[in-house]
Design a protein around this motif. Structure first.
Motif, PDB file in Angstrom:
ATOM      1  N   GLN A   1       0.865  -1.143   0.035  1.00  0.00           N
ATOM      2  CA  GLN A   1      -0.103   0.085  -0.075  1.00  0.00           C
ATOM      3  C   GLN A   1       0.808   1.354  -0.033  1.00  0.00           C
ATOM      4  OE1 GLN A   1      -3.211   0.368  -0.264  1.00  0.00           O
ATOM      5  NE2 GLN A   1      -3.770  -1.635  -0.263  1.00  0.00           N
TER       6      GLN A   1
ATOM      7  N   GLN B   1     -10.141  -7.134  -6.046  1.00  0.00           N
ATOM      8  CA  GLN B   1      -9.113  -5.943  -5.251  1.00  0.00           C
ATOM      9  C   GLN B   1     -10.039  -4.757  -5.441  1.00  0.00           C
ATOM     10  OE1 GLN B   1      -5.963  -5.328  -7.462  1.00  0.00           O
ATOM     11  NE2 GLN B   1      -4.677  -4.142  -5.889  1.00  0.00           N
ATOM     12  N   ARG B   2     -10.676  -4.466  -6.281  1.00  0.00           N
ATOM     13  CA  ARG B   2     -11.570  -3.303  -6.291  1.00  0.00           C
ATOM     14  C   ARG B   2     -12.648  -3.221  -5.099  1.00  0.00           C
ATOM     15  NH1 ARG B   2     -15.162  -1.974 -11.194  1.00  0.00           N
ATOM     16  NH2 ARG B   2     -16.304  -3.413 -10.508  1.00  0.00           N
TER      17      ARG B   2
ATOM     18  N   LEU C   1     -10.889  -3.164  -1.764  1.00  0.00           N
ATOM     19  CA  LEU C   1     -10.372  -1.596  -1.279  1.00  0.00           C
ATOM     20  C   LEU C   1     -11.510  -0.631  -0.995  1.00  0.00           C
ATOM     21  CD1 LEU C   1      -7.245  -1.373  -3.864  1.00  0.00           C
ATOM     22  CD2 LEU C   1      -7.372  -1.765  -1.349  1.00  0.00           C
TER      23      LEU C   1
ATOM     24  N   GLN D   1     -12.832  -0.799   2.393  1.00  0.00           N
ATOM     25  CA  GLN D   1     -11.842  -0.572   3.199  1.00  0.00           C
ATOM     26  C   GLN D   1     -11.579   1.138   2.907  1.00  0.00           C
ATOM     27  OE1 GLN D   1      -8.640  -2.515   2.893  1.00  0.00           O
ATOM     28  NE2 GLN D   1      -9.247  -4.212   3.805  1.00  0.00           N
TER      29      GLN D   1
ATOM     30  N   PHE E   1     -10.453   2.622   0.327  1.00  0.00           N
ATOM     31  CA  PHE E   1      -9.149   3.220  -0.284  1.00  0.00           C
ATOM     32  C   PHE E   1      -9.365   3.321  -1.793  1.00  0.00           C
ATOM     33  CE2 PHE E   1      -7.239   0.792   3.324  1.00  0.00           C
ATOM     34  CZ  PHE E   1      -6.411   1.715   3.584  1.00  0.00           C
TER      35      PHE E   1
ATOM     36  N   PHE F   1      -9.025   2.750  -5.600  1.00  0.00           N
ATOM     37  CA  PHE F   1      -8.544   1.459  -6.411  1.00  0.00           C
ATOM     38  C   PHE F   1      -7.270   1.978  -7.402  1.00  0.00           C
ATOM     39  CE2 PHE F   1      -9.398  -1.234 -10.230  1.00  0.00           C
ATOM     40  CZ  PHE F   1      -8.718  -2.315  -9.825  1.00  0.00           C
TER      41      PHE F   1
END
Length: 142
Positions: A46, A88-89, A92, A95, A97, A99
């Motif tokens: 990250q 993954q998208r 994230l 959370q 975050f 992408f």
């Protein structure tokens, strides 16, 4: 008590008669490779702010040069990549975050669409109507 004895015997019998599938599952468990890890990209942390340039999508002209089996293999590689990116998208996003590299997903989708297009072209050009129908059925299941 009878049930405990019966269950104990069943478990012992299952442990003694180890099948190849069970031994493969045990080998996978001991080797440390979890198949779910394929849905995540672990080679970048990250905190890495380095710009990573990813490749472009496949062109239809390049795909026309490939064999039928190679296109199918490439389709499943693209499907795995698409699933990894979407996982993954979503992870994230949950959370809060950002992408990284959101342009990768459209490249994969475009390549998958082009693979399907090339396979459809080949199915249409097939002279045998039965073989053509079988190829179209297979393409539609992708």
């Amino acid at each position: 008590m009878f049930l405990t004895r019966f269950t104990g015997r069943t478990l012992l019998a299952a442990a003694k008669s180890e099948t190849p599938a069970a031994s493969a599952a045990a080998a996978t468990a001991t080797s440390g490779h979890n198949p779910l890890n394929d849905f995540f990209e672990f080679d970048r942390g990250q905190d890495d702010d380095k710009l990573i340039v990813y490749g472009r999508s496949w062109k239809a002209s390049e795909l026309r040069l490939k064999a039928w089996d190679d296109l199918h293999k490439l389709w499943y590689v693209m499907l795995k990549e698409k699933n990894m990116l979407m996982t993954q998208r979503q992870m994230l996003h949950a959370q809060n975050f950002r992408f990284p590299n959101p342009e990768r997903l459209p490249k994969v989708r475009k390549s998958m669409c082009r693979i399907k297009h090339v396979l459809t072209e080949r199915a249409i050009e097939e002279l045998d109507p039965r073989r053509s129908a079988e190829m179209k059925r297979m393409i539609n299941t992708l």
